[in-house]
Each structure stands twice: as structure tokens, then as C-alpha cells.
Motif scaffolding. Structure first.
Motif: not given
Lengths: 281, 421
Positions: A2, A5-6, A9, B11, B14, B17-18, B21
Motif C-alpha cells: 500500500i 502503491g502510488p 502505479l 488508500c 490511490i 490519483f485514480i 487520472l
């Protein structure tokens, strides 16, 4: 997982995927429009083995000129900033101003730098020819074109390495120098026996980074000499760019294969440098 | 507890970020642009970009159902982007300007859609209303793939005072021959004045090559660069250099001309706003230098900006109509484009007295002149251009052997074509 993770990615998105895609494209025949057609090793055979092929000539001329450029610029890009940093290290008068002047070019964009220098080198109204009795066509004849490219590149990049060396020199303990003085060591001896070994890691770092940076030569040759005269300064990236995104139909497969070869060359050279410099310990 | 917070924050990062995008790709996608907006891509980032923006603004003021959004991109970027968007099927512009030489290649790659059906409602968009060279290029296999915006040519500027002094009668027929240039140059040499600066060799070469009867392709596919005519063309220029009447290697011909030290200066009509900046320069514009005085054999290298419709599944019939309406409006309102230094392809502008005053209008006014405008249309034109840019100056200035350069160029173009399987 985790926590990284970023990063993972981002790494995958902007690094891994493009690399794999690039390598995949090098095994295809692709015009950027239709679907890539898999051709196996054909592109590599063409550029590496087929002496009759234009692309073979392009790779060899381009890679040859790129290596020449690296060989001409890297030593100068290491030695000159190191000497300047050493000179500034004794804290002469106006040191801050000189430091600023030397560092300034790094902040300019490549286009600005190249436009300024193409005016400096201009045959008829450039200031450089003004001070010479003969007036060579700096950007259109050899060896002047190479001299111009090296001068501009070194001028543009002095600051980056200089700052690193300055920081490194500040970290060298004064006691060494004092001890050396007691032993009767001269300036040069101190430089070679104390300064250089002390900043070895920074030297290694800058040599590798500078070499990689100079391998990616593109803007200078494109804007200053336009690859001339007679392709003598056409570097590999210029061929790659023209094949993939030139004014004719794209030959992306061949261009990708050339890019892969360039990437492998950079990797190989970096690894060799790393080992050579490490061995001496 | 502490660990949980860390996990939660990670979390969140993330997710953000997603999401961001996703938002990125959405905000730039064409459906967000507005259903009633025509996205118009063109390569006008130079000073001419302002004039195009003026035209688009003027059109939008007429309150059309589909307003035009003008997006100017750098030429190289635009041509790199086009295959990408067409390939992905997203963010495809509704209307595009491309250079005439690209059309065959784009049609061949199945990237353009024919306009015939949509043009049916606008009968004024027809051959009679446009400059022939610009109009003809858009017709392939009896289908119309483009409508021209302009025809821009490579001509010659001259210094009126110097021409009167060194070549008093050369301009009487508005054709300056290479012989006349040489004569004037030899006369002017003593005074430190040069005659025919070597400028952009690509259009210069093509123009002379064509006058000599050469062609860049024998059958539309095979390139023909390594010919006797090509050797003669380059030798002609090399001869000028040797006789010392041209600019020196590396010398900026434009600078020499603007400072009043050159009689002639071959350049594009689009450069005139630059020439205008030179104060105290009494200049005129004439045809590109010719081999003979015969007006019917005259060749002026030209190209043309063309409106095209890239294949786009999202562009519906109504929008296409909106696009054509804009093209038709441009046909009648091209004066600002002429003010940018270009020759509008639409003949409607011809009657405008303001246009008739412009120096470049001589190319369109007279039908013989119109016939001299030659667009070098060939599917693999891009490869030829690259080679000519590469060898042009080097051969002319004697740094590269002419025969060898042409042989290598022929081979390079052939090898590149062989990749097009």
C-alpha cells in the motif's frame, strides 16, 4: 504494498508501459495509423547487419556521431566545472556573483540557448567572427561545427555539475589539508591526493549522469548545425525522430529498434563506467 | 491505530490519483467540448495564427448553430498527434487544416472521409470558384477529400533601386531569368552587392527541376531524384556560388536583402510581413527565377493549406453540415487571410480592391500566372522533402558531391518506401 502503491502505479504508467511498448514496436512494422504488424527481428537485421540498407547507414552514422559528441563533451563537462568549483572554493572576491553567472545558463531552455548561440556564431553579423581575422562558417564547416557544439554544450551545462562539486568540496575535512601541508605537500599534490579521492562518489555520479545526458544529444545538433555539414553532426536521435515523426509516412518500427540500440549502448557504457570507477577503491 | 491511519491515507491517495487520472482524460475528451462546437485544428502558430483567430471570431459572431473553436498547434506536433487521435478514435477534431502534400498519404491510410455528399448543399464550393492548383489536389479517385484555404508560393523579392541600377530591363516582363540574374550579379559584384542569394533550396530545386522537365516520381510510387535534370539543377546553383555572386555559405540571405545589399531574394510570399519590417527598403515581388522568358513554361513552387475531415465516428451529419457552412463562409471572407501574406484559394477575394493592392495578388490575377503554380503532389513527398533539405545547401556550396548526394537520396527514399508494406 500500500505504501509503494502510488509510486508503483506512476512508475508503471510513465516508465514501464512506455518501455515495453517501445520494445514491442521495434519488432513490428508500424506507420502509427494501422495496427502494428509483427515482423520479428527484421528491423534489427536491417539496421545491424544489412550493409546495403539506408537504415544501417543511419544507425552507424548516427551512433558514431553520438559517440563522438559524448567523447568530446563529457571530459570538458567534468573537468571545467571541477576547476571552477575548486577556484570558487578558495572564496575569492565576488564569489557569489561568479557562482550565479556560472550557474545561470542551466536555467535557460535549450531553444533560447541555441538561438542566442546561433546568433553568436553567425557568419556575417555574429560577434565571434567580429573578433577573428578570418571568418569561418562556424555552423556549416568542420571542424568548426563540432567546436561550436562542444562549446555551447559545456557553457550550457557547467552550472549543474559545478554546484555538486562545490557541495562536495565543502564536505572535505580541512584537517586533511592541514596534515598534508605539514608533510610538505604542494597544491597539486593536495588536489590529486586529497580532494579527488574525497569527492570520488560525487565524481562517479556526475560522470555517469553527464554521460547519459550527452548520449541523448538532440537539441543542440538539431538547432545549431541541423546535422550538417553533410550529416557529420547528425546524431542518432535525429534519425530516430525523422523516421518516426518526420514529414513522410512514419517508419516507427525501425525508429524504435534504433532507440532500443541507443538505450542498450547507454546502459552498457554506464555499467562499464560504474565498474571502472568502483574497482579503484 | 497508527497503522490504520497510514493505510487509510494511502488508500485515499490511490483513490484520488485514480480519480484524477479519469478526470484528466474526461476533461480533454471531445464530448465535453460541447455538442454545438466545431473543434478546428490548424498549424497556424506563427503571425498568421492571429489572422485565423480573427476569421474564426468573425464567423462566430454571425451566430452559427455550430460555433468554431480554433486550436492552433505547432506543425510537427499536429502531424504527430493526428495518427494518435485517429488511431484511438478519441479527441478527433471536427475540422482540420493539413498541407496539400499530405492528402494522398492520408487518403491512402484511410484517415479522411470524402466530402461529396455534404458539399451537395453548397453548390458554390466548386472548381470554378477556386484556384485550380489548390482545388485539384483534393480530388482523388473521383472523390473530394479537401477544400483549399490558400495557395502559397515560393517567389522572388527584389530591391527596386538595385534592380533598376544593375538589371534595368529584367523585370519588364515580370520574369527574371537565371541569365539575367547572373548578368546583374557580375555587374554588382564590384560594388559589394550580391545577386541571387541561395535561400531555401527545397522549393528552389523543385521549381527549377520541374522547369528542366524533371519530375519527383515516374509513376506516382517510384521516386526519381537521381536524374540528369536534377544534376543540372544543382550544378546551375553551384555555378552561381562559384562565380561569387551569391551569399556566402552560412550567410543569412534575408539579412543581406533587408539591409539593402542584395538585388534579388527568392522566398515565400508568406515572408512579406517580415520584409515589410525593413525600413528604407524599396521592394517588389515577382515570379521565381525562370530558365526562359516563355510565360507558358513558368513554374512557381506552391503548396496549399487544405480543409479536411478526419475520420471521426462522433461527428454526426448535422455537425458535418456546420463544418461545411464554415468552409463556405471562409470562401467569401478570406481577406484577413490575404492580409497574413497568403493567397486565398477562393477566387471570391479576387474582386476585392484591397486584395488587388497586395503584392502577392499578381499570382492569382492572371490565368497564365495561375497555371504556373505547381504543387508537388506525390504520396512520398515527405521523404523527398527531407532529403532535399539535407543535401540542398551542402551540394550547392560544394561541400557534397552532387552525383553522390543524389544517388544516396534516391536510395534513402526507395528504402523508406520499401517499409510501407
Amino acid at each position: 504494498m500500500i505504501f509503494i502503491g502510488p509510486h508503483l502505479l506512476l512508475f508503471a504508467l510513465f516508465f514501464l508501459i512506455p518501455i515495453f511498448f517501445g520494445v514491442y514496436i521495434s519488432f513490428t512494422n508500424w506507420d502509427l495509423v494501422n495496427t502494428p504488424e509483427f515482423v520479428g527481428l527484421d528491423n534489427y537485421k536491417d539496421i545491424l547487419l544489412n550493409k546495403e540498407s539506408t537504415f544501417y547507414t543511419q544507425l552507424h552514422t548516427g551512433l558514431g556521431n553520438t559517440f563522438k559528441f559524448v567523447a568530446f563533451t563529457v571530459p570538458a563537462c567534468i573537468v571545467i566545472p571541477l576547476l571552477l568549483a575548486a577556484a570558487l572554493h578558495v572564496k575569492p572576491k565576488g564569489m557569489k556573483i561568479f557562482q550565479a553567472i556560472f550557474y545561470l545558463p542551466v536555467l535557460f531552455s535549450i531553444s533560447a540557448v541555441m538561438i542566442i548561440w546561433s546568433m553568436m556564431f553567425n557568419v556575417s553579423f555574429g560577434p565571434i567572427n567580429h573578433y577573428f581575422t578570418s571568418s569561418p562558417n562556424w555552423l556549416g564547416t568542420q571542424p568548426y561545427a563540432w567546436i561550436a557544439l562542444v562549446v555551447v554544450t559545456v557553457w550550457w551545462g557547467i552550472g549543474g555539475n559545478m554546484i555538486i562539486y562545490q557541495a562536495a568540496l565543502n564536505g572535505v575535512s580541512k584537517e586533511y589539508y592541514e596534515a598534508a601541508s605539514l608533510d610538505g605537500a604542494g597544491r597539486l599534490q593536495k588536489f590529486f591526493h586529497i580532494t579527488l579521492p574525497s569527492i570520488k562518489n560525487q565524481l562517479l555520479f556526475t560522470i555517469v549522469i553527464t554521460t547519459i545526458a550527452q548520449f541523448n544529444i538532440y537539441g543542440q545538433a538539431l538547432m545549431l548545425t541541423k546535422g550538417g555539414p553533410s550529416s557529420s553532426t547528425t546524431v542518432l536521435l535525429m534519425y530516430i525522430q525523422q523516421n518516426a515523426f518526420g514529414s513522410g509516412q512514419s517508419i516507427a518500427g525501425i525508429a524504435s529498434a534504433m532507440a532500443v540500440i541507443l538505450g542498450l549502448c547507454i546502459m552498457a557504457v554506464s555499467v562499464i563506467q560504474f565498474f571502472l570507477l568502483r574497482e579503484r577503491k | 491505530m497508527h497503522k490504520k491511519i497510514k493505510v487509510m491515507i494511502s488508500c485515499m491517495i490511490i483513490v484520488i490519483f485514480i480519480l484524477s487520472l479519469g478526470a484528466c482524460s474526461q476533461s480533454s475528451s471531445s464530448d465535453k467540448v460541447g455538442k454545438n462546437e466545431i473543434v478546428f485544428w490548424n498549424p497556424f502558430v506563427g503571425p498568421d495564427g492571429k489572422n485565423m483567430q480573427m476569421m474564426v471570431d468573425a464567423y462566430n459572431k454571425t451566430n452559427p448553430k455550430f460555433k468554431v473553436r480554433n486550436i492552433s498547434l505547432k506543425e510537427a506536433d499536429m502531424y504527430a498527434k493526428i495518427p494518435t487521435v485517429v488511431n484511438s478514435g478519441r479527441n478527433i477534431p471536427d475540422l482540420n487544416i493539413v498541407h496539400a502534400e499530405r492528402i494522398k498519404q492520408f487518403v491512402d491510410k484511410d484517415m479522411l472521409i470524402p466530402m461529396d455528399d455534404s458539399l451537395a448543399k453548397y453548390p458554390e464550393i466548386k472548381a470554378e470558384n477556386y484556384v485550380k492548383a489548390g482545388w485539384d489536389i483534393g480530388s482523388l479517385d473521383n472523390k473530394r477529400y479537401s477544400v483549399p484555404l490558400d495557395v502559397h508560393s515560393f517567389v522572388m523579392y527584389y530591391n527596386k533601386d538595385l534592380a533598376a541600377k544593375y538589371a534595368p530591363h529584367a523585370l519588364d516582363d515580370n520574369i527574371v531569368t537565371f541569365d539575367e540574374i547572373k548578368e546583374a550579379g557580375l555587374k554588382a559584384k564590384k560594388d559589394g552587392i550580391i545577386a541571387a542569394p541561395v535561400t531555401w533550396m527545397k522549393p528552389a530545386f523543385l521549381s527549377v527541376y520541374s522547369q528542366m522537365g524533371g519530375s519527383i516520381t515516374s509513376d506516382g510510387t517510384k521516386p526519381t531524384l537521381n536524374t540528369e535534370q536534377a544534376v543540372d539543377t544543382l550544378k546551375l546553383y553551384n555555378g552561381f556560388v562559384k562565380s561569387g555572386i551569391t551569399n556566402k555559405d552560412g550567410q543569412d540571405a534575408g539579412q543581406v536583402f533587408k539591409s539593402g545589399k542584395a538585388i534579388f531574394y527568392p522566398e515565400g510570399i508568406w515572408m512579406q510581413n517580415d520584409i515589410k519590417k525593413a525600413k528604407n527598403l524599396n521592394w517588389g515581388m515577382t515570379n521565381f527565377p525562370q530558365l526562359s522568358d516563355d510565360k507558358n513554361k513558368m513554374v512557381n513552387w506552391s503548396s496549399s493549406h487544405q480543409f479536411v475531415l478526419l475520420k471521426n465516428p462522433e461527428r454526426n451529419k448535422k455537425k458535418t453540415e456546420g463544418v461545411i457552412k464554415f468552409i463556405n463562409w471562409v470562401r467569401d471572407n478570406s481577406l484577413p487571410w490575404a492580409e497574413a501574406g497568403q493567397n486565398p484559394a477562393a477566387l471570391a477575394t479576387l474582386d476585392n480592391p484591397k486584395y488587388q493592392q497586395m503584392p502577392q495578388s499578381f499570382l492569382i490575377k492572371d490565368t497564365t500566372e495561375q497555371k504556373s503554380l505547381k504543387i508537388f503532389d506525390y504520396k512520398y513527398n515527405g521523404y523527398i522533402s527531407e532529403q532535399l533539405d539535407k543535401i540542398g545547401n551542402d551540394t550547392v556550396f560544394g561541400k557534397l558531391d552532387i552525383k553522390k548526394a543524389l544517388m544516396d537520396s534516391q536510395k534513402t527514399v526507395e528504402d523508406k518506401i520499401a517499409q510501407d508494406k
